[in-house]
Every structure is written in C-alpha cells, then in structure tokens.
Design a protein around this motif. Structure first.
Motif, PDB file in Angstrom:
ATOM      1  N   SER A  49     -19.807  38.690  22.425  1.00 51.29           N
ATOM      2  CA  SER A  49     -20.488  37.812  21.462  1.00 51.29           C
ATOM      3  C   SER A  49     -19.473  37.098  20.580  1.00 51.29           C
ATOM      4  CB  SER A  49     -21.405  38.600  20.522  1.00 51.29           C
ATOM      5  OG  SER A  49     -22.234  39.437  21.237  1.00 51.29           O
ATOM      6  N   ARG A  50     -18.443  37.860  20.145  1.00 51.72           N
ATOM      7  CA  ARG A  50     -17.459  37.284  19.225  1.00 51.72           C
ATOM      8  C   ARG A  50     -16.683  36.138  19.852  1.00 51.72           C
ATOM      9  NH1 ARG A  50     -13.700  41.246  16.216  1.00 51.72           N
ATOM     10  NH2 ARG A  50     -13.373  39.376  14.974  1.00 51.72           N
ATOM     11  N   LEU A  51     -16.619  36.121  21.220  1.00 49.30           N
ATOM     12  CA  LEU A  51     -15.953  34.996  21.880  1.00 49.30           C
ATOM     13  C   LEU A  51     -16.611  33.682  21.486  1.00 49.30           C
ATOM     14  CD1 LEU A  51     -15.372  36.191  25.551  1.00 49.30           C
ATOM     15  CD2 LEU A  51     -13.669  35.848  23.784  1.00 49.30           C
ATOM     16  N   LYS A  52     -17.938  33.734  21.237  1.00 51.75           N
ATOM     17  CA  LYS A  52     -18.650  32.510  20.852  1.00 51.75           C
ATOM     18  C   LYS A  52     -18.767  32.376  19.336  1.00 51.75           C
ATOM     19  CE  LYS A  52     -19.919  29.706  23.030  1.00 51.75           C
ATOM     20  NZ  LYS A  52     -19.167  28.573  23.644  1.00 51.75           N
ATOM     21  N   THR A  53     -18.987  33.497  18.662  1.00 57.11           N
ATOM     22  CA  THR A  53     -19.283  33.388  17.235  1.00 57.11           C
ATOM     23  C   THR A  53     -18.020  33.301  16.378  1.00 57.11           C
ATOM     24  OG1 THR A  53     -19.447  35.796  17.162  1.00 57.11           O
ATOM     25  CG2 THR A  53     -21.499  34.585  17.419  1.00 57.11           C
ATOM     26  N   ASP A  54     -16.956  34.004  16.747  1.00 57.94           N
ATOM     27  CA  ASP A  54     -15.787  34.080  15.863  1.00 57.94           C
ATOM     28  C   ASP A  54     -14.543  33.364  16.381  1.00 57.94           C
ATOM     29  OD1 ASP A  54     -17.513  35.662  14.596  1.00 57.94           O
ATOM     30  OD2 ASP A  54     -16.323  37.498  14.624  1.00 57.94           O
ATOM     31  N   LEU A  55     -14.448  33.205  17.727  1.00 63.47           N
ATOM     32  CA  LEU A  55     -13.222  32.620  18.277  1.00 63.47           C
ATOM     33  C   LEU A  55     -13.188  31.127  17.959  1.00 63.47           C
ATOM     34  CD1 LEU A  55     -10.771  33.502  19.890  1.00 63.47           C
ATOM     35  CD2 LEU A  55     -11.935  32.793  21.949  1.00 63.47           C
ATOM     36  N   ASP A  66      -7.679  32.912  16.292  1.00 69.24           N
ATOM     37  CA  ASP A  66      -8.601  33.625  15.400  1.00 69.24           C
ATOM     38  C   ASP A  66      -8.853  32.821  14.133  1.00 69.24           C
ATOM     39  OD1 ASP A  66      -8.572  35.611  17.197  1.00 69.24           O
ATOM     40  OD2 ASP A  66      -7.247  36.944  16.073  1.00 69.24           O
TER      41      ASP A  66
END
Lengths: 204, 204
Positions: A49-55, A66
């Motif tokens: 998920s973080r690949l889309k939301t945070d990256l 980051d």
C-alpha cells in the motif's frame, strides 16, 4: 480453476496482475501467505500500500524517493554538475551498483516510441532542459546519455542532443564495445566495429 | 543492490519472501505496482491481508473456506458418504477440475515425513477418524486415499489404512497406470508393472 473461497480467489486474481505471474503461481503465493504468521502478511500488505500512498518521486531527477528530494540529489558527496540521463529507476540502480559514477541522474520515464504511443510530452524531457537552463543546484557542465541501444533509444539520444547542444552543455554517451571477459570471435559485427572506431589510448 | 528509497526497499524485501521470488523479480513487481492505479494496489494489499484475517478452514474437511463449512461440505449435491483424503488444498482443486468426483474431501495438511519433522499429530488424522466414527453428516461408506506416490505418501496411506480398517469402512486408493496419451515404450517399469497387476475389465 474454481477455488473453494472467494477470499482466496480475490487474492489470486490480484496477485496474477503482477508482471509474469500466472494464476498457478498466484495460487502458490496465496497458499504460502495463508500459512505465514499474520504479522508478516500484514507487513507485506502494508508495504505494498505504501508504494502508492507514501512513495514519491524526486522533484529534480524523478527517481523514486521517500521525500521531496532523493538521497542522490541531496547528497553533498555527489558531483552536481554532471547529469546521467537514464530510461528508468532500474537503470539508476544498475549504474549505482558499478560504483563508478558520482554525478546526478535524470530519469526520463521511457524512450520516444511512436509505435507504443510514447511521445516527447510523455517523458521528463522539459524538466531535464530546465535543469540545464538553471534549475539544477549548480550549473550543468555535462549530460551523459545512457539510454538503451535500441532504435527508440537512439532516436531519443538524437532528439536530446539536438535540444541540449544550443544550451552550451557537453553531451556524451556510454562507450559501446566488447564486454569485459568476452572474446572477439563471438562479438557481433556492429559492436566490434564500434569498438574499433571508438578505440581508446592504452592505459597499461 | 541499494535502493534509493526505504519504502521501495521494504516492499521488495517483503515480496522476496514469496516462494520462488528473488530480489530482482520482487523489484520488478514493486516498480510495476508503483505505476498501477492506487485503487488496484490497495485492493491487492487488502486481499492479501484478508488471507490471514478473514480466510478460514472448513471445520469438517480443513479445506480453505469463507465460512465455517466449505461450499463442498455444505453442498446438498455432493455424495456425503465418500471421503477423498488429499495432502493439501491444491489437490482438492486438481480433483475438482476433473469433474469426475462428487464426494467430500479431507485435507490432511501434509504427509507423514520424519525427515521434515512431520508426525501423525501434525496432520488432520484424528478428525478424519472422527468423521468415519460419526461426526460426518452421514455415515461414511468409503475413504479414497489420494496421497502422492512418494515414500512419505505410501507411509501415510499405510498408517491411515491400518487406522481405518477396524472402523469397518471401505478403503480405496487412486488407480496407478499409464497416463492417457502415453506410449508403453516410455512408461517407467514400476508404473507399467502396476498397470498390469491392476488391469481392469475392457469397457469397449
């Protein structure tokens, strides 16, 4: 293949969208995850998920990052007056692995390919020209074109060179030649030909 | 390979724990997901989490299921007096794909393998014997052993047969023989030998 559970079925369908993963491999992954500890599976799910939301992508070189500026662009140890233009993030990593390059990068996000519908507007070309014109932290002295040796790569090289020359920057490209460890006998004619034309002073 | 982002790096590490997936493939998957629409990636992440949080195993046959009882065990169309014993969930699917079997299943969760530390207690053997003794919805007339033809599979078959015989249930096993489409010339000796010993009346 009909699965006895819609939850499993959904996971298999979702995993099968990964490049090169068929339904059989996807099922294997899903059944493996079923047996893993809950913490590890939730960690995998969250990191995806973080690949889309945070990256994010670096605002200067468009590499993954980051933060607003990637570790390479923000490093004081890098030579900031040289930019190496590459097709994608994998190429940045490939060059970094050689430990031979200390300059910055610029990720184009592809190469000009009319057959795939990729035009000049789809690539990070304007931001490259802007960097050479002045948005780079320091004035740019050299742009190294490190695009693939394909017709599309050559077309892109040609276009970039035409745009860069008027800006008064040195434009270079990777040396083409016999790979280290290869014998001449088995090298293809074009590579061997280029390695003769582009011969370099012997450093004994 | 050093990645320019810890978020990417974490995703790659997590993906590389999947069976048969190395760091290079994991990176390929992660970079692919980065470019996918956010909705699809979050859907993938959620369906993987649900494998641990929502997926259950059928209380009767131990197959994966969305509810307490799997669709096969709860189907009124299935022959409930026959139980086919298999090693894992994949085997249930393989047999279901043949569309030749209308009975119930029992997933052992492995085979007896002292070398891998898998003993009788680690497998769903007690619940199988309980089903034959009376917890099955209807009395069990036949148990079909469909375990792999390996030393471990044979050992498990032998043990199960010894436990099941005193319960007065018919125990059968899959026919071993020449695969459909195979020529005798290339069949291995043991299979060919078994196919002669286990010959069946000609159904012209």
């Amino acid at each position: 293949m009909e699965l006895p559970s819609t939850i499993l079925s959904q996971a298999v369908d979702a995993l099968a969208t990964l490049p090169g993963v068929g339904r059989r491999s996807a099922l294997r992954y899903a059944l493996h995850l079923m047996k893993e500890p809950e913490g590890e599976v939730l960690h995998l799910a969250e990191s995806l998920s973080r690949l889309k939301t945070d990256l994010r992508t670096c605002r200067l070189c468009h590499c993954v990052s980051d933060s607003d500026l990637c570790p390479i662009c923000s490093s004081p140890k890098r030579q900031q007056n040289v930019i190496c233009v590459v097709e994608n993030v994998q190429d940045v990593m490939a060059i970094e692995n050689t430990q031979q390059y200390r300059g910055l990068y610029h990720v184009l996000g592809g190469v000009i390919s009319p057959i795939d519908g990729v035009g000049i507007r789809d690539l990070n070309i304007d931001s490259l020209l802007d960097r050479v014109r002045g948005t780079n932290p320091v004035p740019v002295d050299e742009v190294i074109l490190a695009l693939p040796t394909t017709m599309e790569g050559d077309t892109t090289n040609f276009y970039l060179n035409k745009q860069l020359q008027p800006l008064g920057v040195k434009v270079s490209t990777l040396a083409r030649g016999i790979a280290v460890g290869d014998s001449l006998e088995y090298a293809d004619e074009i590579t061997l030909g280029r390695s003769i034309v582009g011969r370099i002073p012997f450093a004994g």
